[in-house]
Design a protein around this motif. Structure first.
Motif, PDB file in Angstrom:
ATOM      1  N   ALA A  68       0.891  -1.070   0.124  1.00  0.00           N
ATOM      2  CA  ALA A  68      -0.066   0.247  -0.039  1.00  0.00           C
ATOM      3  C   ALA A  68       1.010   1.264  -0.152  1.00  0.00           C
ATOM      4  O   ALA A  68       0.277   2.222  -0.372  1.00  0.00           O
ATOM      5  CB  ALA A  68      -1.095  -0.010   1.039  1.00  0.00           C
ATOM      6  N   ILE A  69       2.204   1.283   0.197  1.00  0.00           N
ATOM      7  CA  ILE A  69       3.248   2.251   0.507  1.00  0.00           C
ATOM      8  C   ILE A  69       3.802   2.286  -1.041  1.00  0.00           C
ATOM      9  O   ILE A  69       5.051   1.653  -0.835  1.00  0.00           O
ATOM     10  CB  ILE A  69       3.999   2.502   1.680  1.00  0.00           C
ATOM     11  CG1 ILE A  69       3.143   1.690   3.050  1.00  0.00           C
ATOM     12  CG2 ILE A  69       4.625   3.582   1.790  1.00  0.00           C
ATOM     13  CD1 ILE A  69       1.959   2.720   3.231  1.00  0.00           C
ATOM     14  N   GLN A  70       3.603   3.187  -1.872  1.00  0.00           N
ATOM     15  CA  GLN A  70       4.099   3.116  -2.840  1.00  0.00           C
ATOM     16  C   GLN A  70       4.957   4.220  -3.388  1.00  0.00           C
ATOM     17  O   GLN A  70       4.802   5.368  -2.736  1.00  0.00           O
ATOM     18  CB  GLN A  70       3.088   3.490  -4.477  1.00  0.00           C
ATOM     19  CG  GLN A  70       2.101   1.883  -4.382  1.00  0.00           C
ATOM     20  CD  GLN A  70       2.934   0.783  -4.727  1.00  0.00           C
ATOM     21  OE1 GLN A  70       3.570   0.728  -5.560  1.00  0.00           O
ATOM     22  NE2 GLN A  70       2.551  -0.238  -4.132  1.00  0.00           N
ATOM     23  N   PHE A  71       6.342   4.079  -3.934  1.00  0.00           N
ATOM     24  CA  PHE A  71       7.259   4.984  -4.280  1.00  0.00           C
ATOM     25  C   PHE A  71       7.061   5.176  -5.726  1.00  0.00           C
ATOM     26  O   PHE A  71       7.100   4.146  -6.533  1.00  0.00           O
ATOM     27  CB  PHE A  71       8.431   4.645  -3.674  1.00  0.00           C
ATOM     28  CG  PHE A  71       8.750   4.735  -1.959  1.00  0.00           C
ATOM     29  CD1 PHE A  71       9.172   5.825  -1.413  1.00  0.00           C
ATOM     30  CD2 PHE A  71       8.159   3.698  -1.679  1.00  0.00           C
ATOM     31  CE1 PHE A  71       9.562   5.733  -0.103  1.00  0.00           C
ATOM     32  CE2 PHE A  71       8.395   3.814   0.058  1.00  0.00           C
ATOM     33  CZ  PHE A  71       9.066   4.683   0.650  1.00  0.00           C
ATOM     34  N   ALA A  72       7.317   6.492  -5.867  1.00  0.00           N
ATOM     35  CA  ALA A  72       7.478   6.862  -7.521  1.00  0.00           C
ATOM     36  C   ALA A  72       8.994   6.528  -7.963  1.00  0.00           C
ATOM     37  O   ALA A  72       9.981   6.553  -7.149  1.00  0.00           O
ATOM     38  CB  ALA A  72       7.348   8.132  -8.112  1.00  0.00           C
ATOM     39  N   PRO A  73       9.230   5.841  -9.292  1.00  0.00           N
ATOM     40  CA  PRO A  73      10.590   5.725  -9.689  1.00  0.00           C
ATOM     41  C   PRO A  73      11.617   7.094  -9.269  1.00  0.00           C
ATOM     42  O   PRO A  73      10.855   8.048  -9.641  1.00  0.00           O
ATOM     43  CB  PRO A  73      10.496   5.540 -11.176  1.00  0.00           C
ATOM     44  CG  PRO A  73       9.139   5.157 -11.479  1.00  0.00           C
ATOM     45  CD  PRO A  73       8.157   5.665 -10.257  1.00  0.00           C
ATOM     46  N   GLU A 124       5.254  11.428  -4.785  1.00  0.00           N
ATOM     47  CA  GLU A 124       4.488  11.370  -6.252  1.00  0.00           C
ATOM     48  C   GLU A 124       4.208   9.631  -6.346  1.00  0.00           C
ATOM     49  O   GLU A 124       3.168   9.685  -7.262  1.00  0.00           O
ATOM     50  CB  GLU A 124       5.678  11.557  -7.142  1.00  0.00           C
ATOM     51  CG  GLU A 124       5.971  13.201  -7.302  1.00  0.00           C
ATOM     52  CD  GLU A 124       7.245  13.174  -8.177  1.00  0.00           C
ATOM     53  OE1 GLU A 124       7.713  12.484  -8.688  1.00  0.00           O
ATOM     54  OE2 GLU A 124       7.598  14.630  -8.098  1.00  0.00           O
ATOM     55  N   GLY A 125       4.500   8.789  -5.498  1.00  0.00           N
ATOM     56  CA  GLY A 125       4.142   7.436  -5.530  1.00  0.00           C
ATOM     57  C   GLY A 125       2.857   7.260  -5.089  1.00  0.00           C
ATOM     58  O   GLY A 125       2.217   6.232  -5.227  1.00  0.00           O
ATOM     59  N   GLY A 126       2.562   8.145  -4.165  1.00  0.00           N
ATOM     60  CA  GLY A 126       1.175   7.955  -3.520  1.00  0.00           C
ATOM     61  C   GLY A 126       1.381   7.395  -2.081  1.00  0.00           C
ATOM     62  O   GLY A 126       0.385   7.429  -1.201  1.00  0.00           O
TER      63      GLY A 126
END
Length: 181
Positions: A68-73, A124-126
């Protein structure tokens, strides 16, 4: 009459013993006035947080699985590199300990993003919005003045990702960060 959720068309059977045993049995004793934990990281069923929740006097708010913890590239910076790794994290480069010796083995070195790049990746990844939503919802449930502690699963994140989450919750939200494992 039918049971709740069955559309009124029949009787709903009672849950099986297996299903009833699958839910963690939480303490039914007096409510503690200590901090409330929010779990960040771990697997879908978060067994480590379940173990904590079963301890007397522990209060648990939201639990967020790692996915659930997303990181943008991370695509810029990193010492001149401009590519992300396969997982969206920092790229790596191959280096020799001694450039004058071709026999020296090549090793991979991960490029670590700056604090600003890591924070941008989290936002940015949310992932930042997800963590902040859990903090705000937990405060609504337990009261705005409640002391929150973030239980951050160390094995779920790269060191730079853990630091980005810790900075978000410490600086912006005033929460303490605990780590386990």
């Amino acid at each position: 009459g039918g049971g709740a959720g069955d559309g009124g068309g029949g009787n709903t059977p009672p849950p099986s013993r297996e299903a009833a045993g699958a839910a963690p049995m939480l303490s039914s004793g007096p409510v503690s006035s200590g901090p409330v934990l929010i779990g960040v990281g771990g697997g879908h069923y978060a067994p480590g947080m379940g173990d904590l929740a079963r301890k007397p006097g522990v209060r648990v708010g939201h639990i967020l699985a790692r996915y659930a913890i997303q990181f943008a590239p991370i695509a810029e910076g990193l010492g001149g590199a401009s590519a992300a790794g396969a997982d969206g994290g920092p790229a790596s480069i191959s280096v020799r300990a001694d450039e004058s010796s071709p026999a020296e083995p090549v090793r991979e070195v991960a490029l670590v993003p700056t604090e600003e790049e890591a924070a941008r990746s989290l936002h940015e990844g949310g992932g930042a919005a997800t963590v902040l939503a859990a903090i705000h919802a937990t405060r609504r449930a337990f009261g705005s003045e409640v002391e929150l502690e973030i239980e951050l699963d160390k094995r779920s994140f790269e060191p730079w990702q853990r630091e980005a989450v810790a900075q978000l919750v410490c600086r912006q939200q005033g929460c303490k960060v605990r780590g386990r494992r």
